[in-house]
Scaffold this active site. Structure first.
Site, PDB file in Angstrom:
ATOM      1  N   HIS A 131     -13.185  18.057 -37.913  1.00  0.00           N
ATOM      2  CA  HIS A 131     -14.354  17.464 -38.571  1.00  0.00           C
ATOM      3  C   HIS A 131     -15.637  17.862 -37.833  1.00  0.00           C
ATOM      4  CE1 HIS A 131     -11.429  14.052 -39.826  1.00  0.00           C
ATOM      5  NE2 HIS A 131     -11.774  14.649 -40.944  1.00  0.00           N
ATOM      6  N   LYS A 174      -5.973   5.464 -48.374  1.00  0.00           N
ATOM      7  CA  LYS A 174      -5.105   5.825 -47.257  1.00  0.00           C
ATOM      8  C   LYS A 174      -4.894   4.593 -46.378  1.00  0.00           C
ATOM      9  CE  LYS A 174      -6.641  10.601 -46.899  1.00  0.00           C
ATOM     10  NZ  LYS A 174      -7.371  11.586 -46.108  1.00  0.00           N
ATOM     11  N   ARG A 213      -9.328  23.699 -45.295  1.00  0.00           N
ATOM     12  CA  ARG A 213      -8.464  24.248 -44.250  1.00  0.00           C
ATOM     13  C   ARG A 213      -7.565  25.291 -44.892  1.00  0.00           C
ATOM     14  NH1 ARG A 213      -6.953  18.278 -42.553  1.00  0.00           N
ATOM     15  NH2 ARG A 213      -7.478  18.138 -44.742  1.00  0.00           N
ATOM     16  N   SER A 215      -6.250  14.262 -39.451  1.00  0.00           N
ATOM     17  CA  SER A 215      -6.192  12.954 -38.796  1.00  0.00           C
ATOM     18  C   SER A 215      -4.755  12.428 -38.816  1.00  0.00           C
ATOM     19  CB  SER A 215      -7.113  11.959 -39.507  1.00  0.00           C
ATOM     20  OG  SER A 215      -8.435  12.420 -39.478  1.00  0.00           O
TER      21      SER A 215
HETATM   22  P1  ADP Z   1     -10.655  12.337 -47.052  1.00  0.00           P
HETATM   23  O1  ADP Z   1      -9.812  11.107 -46.999  1.00  0.00           O
HETATM   24  O2  ADP Z   1     -11.907  12.208 -47.849  1.00  0.00           O
HETATM   25  O3  ADP Z   1      -9.903  13.614 -47.367  1.00  0.00           O
HETATM   26  P2  ADP Z   1     -10.782  13.162 -44.285  1.00  0.00           P
HETATM   27  O4  ADP Z   1     -11.415  12.421 -43.183  1.00  0.00           O
HETATM   28  O5  ADP Z   1      -9.304  13.364 -44.208  1.00  0.00           O
HETATM   29  O6  ADP Z   1     -11.221  12.406 -45.574  1.00  0.00           O
HETATM   30  O7  ADP Z   1     -11.478  14.570 -44.464  1.00  0.00           O
HETATM   31  C1  ADP Z   1     -12.826  14.701 -44.832  1.00  0.00           C
HETATM   32  C2  ADP Z   1     -13.094  16.155 -45.152  1.00  0.00           C
HETATM   33  O8  ADP Z   1     -12.936  16.907 -43.958  1.00  0.00           O
HETATM   34  C3  ADP Z   1     -12.139  16.765 -46.180  1.00  0.00           C
HETATM   35  O9  ADP Z   1     -12.861  17.671 -46.980  1.00  0.00           O
HETATM   36  C4  ADP Z   1     -11.125  17.487 -45.338  1.00  0.00           C
HETATM   37  O10 ADP Z   1     -10.554  18.598 -46.025  1.00  0.00           O
HETATM   38  C5  ADP Z   1     -12.000  17.943 -44.184  1.00  0.00           C
HETATM   39  N1  ADP Z   1     -11.233  18.166 -42.962  1.00  0.00           N
HETATM   40  C6  ADP Z   1     -10.346  17.349 -42.361  1.00  0.00           C
HETATM   41  N2  ADP Z   1      -9.799  17.919 -41.267  1.00  0.00           N
HETATM   42  C7  ADP Z   1     -10.369  19.154 -41.184  1.00  0.00           C
HETATM   43  C8  ADP Z   1     -10.204  20.274 -40.306  1.00  0.00           C
HETATM   44  N3  ADP Z   1      -9.331  20.273 -39.303  1.00  0.00           N
HETATM   45  N4  ADP Z   1     -10.944  21.358 -40.540  1.00  0.00           N
HETATM   46  C9  ADP Z   1     -11.804  21.406 -41.575  1.00  0.00           C
HETATM   47  N5  ADP Z   1     -12.002  20.414 -42.453  1.00  0.00           N
HETATM   48  C10 ADP Z   1     -11.290  19.303 -42.270  1.00  0.00           C
END
Ligand code: ADP
Length: 161
Positions: free
Chosen positions: A18, A42, A91, A129
């Site tokens: 992130h 989630k 990703r 995460s």
């Molecule tokens: P959500 O529940 O909205 O998917 P996340 O916190 O899991 O929220 O992710 C928010 C955004 O960040 C999403 O677009 C996700 O694809 C992106 N994201 C999560 N982890 C990574 C990573 N390692 N690299 C790039 N983008 C990421």
């Protein structure tokens, strides 16, 4: 045109993946708001207050970033902030279908908000995460994947459960 971009998500907890996306977005846009969803389908390890707190500490080194919590539709939040850009991270291929669906749904909800996809450096391509929670739950080290503050918070949380 305005120069504010909103990066919405669950951030449970914020990871180096992130942060990589936030740093990239901050080089492109004048101001980036990391918008942490209060409600999510989630099952979260951290409350939204904790998720906001961890994200604030993890982004302290970046000047043009702000961390806030939001509820309701992300596109409405973007409009309320006077923005027209939503950042999402892409990703591996596995993200593509879901993110495309989300971007199209958001466009239907609000034609004026554009989704911009950014990709992290290779080493974070498979980082999520959920992986963090899984690895630490099984006794593995997550030190390379999250800032120290998040590492300590996850460890304490897992020990107290
Ligand atoms: P959500 O529940 O909205 O998917 P996340 O916190 O899991 O929220 O992710 C928010 C955004 O960040 C999403 O677009 C996700 O694809 C992106 N994201 C999560 N982890 C990574 C990573 N390692 N690299 C790039 N983008 C990421």
């Amino acid at each position: 045109m305005n120069n504010v971009a909103i990066y919405p998500g669950t951030f449970d907890p914020i990871t180096n993946g992130h942060i990589d996306i936030i740093e990239r977005a901050c080089k492109i846009f004048g101001k980036v708001i990391v918008a942490i969803a209060k409600e999510t389908n989630k099952e979260c390890l951290f409350s939204f207050e904790e998720r906001v707190h961890l994200a604030k500490i993890a982004t302290e080194h970046i000047d043009n970033v702000k961390v806030e919590a939001f509820d309701g539709l992300a596109v409405n939040y973007v409009r309320r902030k006077g923005g027209s850009v939503m950042i999402r991270g892409l990703r591996a291929v596995s993200d593509f279908e879901y993110e495309l669906q989300l971007a199209l749904a958001n466009r239907n909800l609000c034609e004026d908000v554009e989704t911009v996809f950014l990709t992290p450096q290779n080493k974070y391509l498979y980082l999520s995460s959920s992986l963090i929670k899984q690895v630490i739950g099984l006794g593995g080290s997550i030190k390379d994947y999250v800032p120290d503050s998040v590492f300590d918070a996850v460890k304490n949380k897992m020990l107290s459960d």
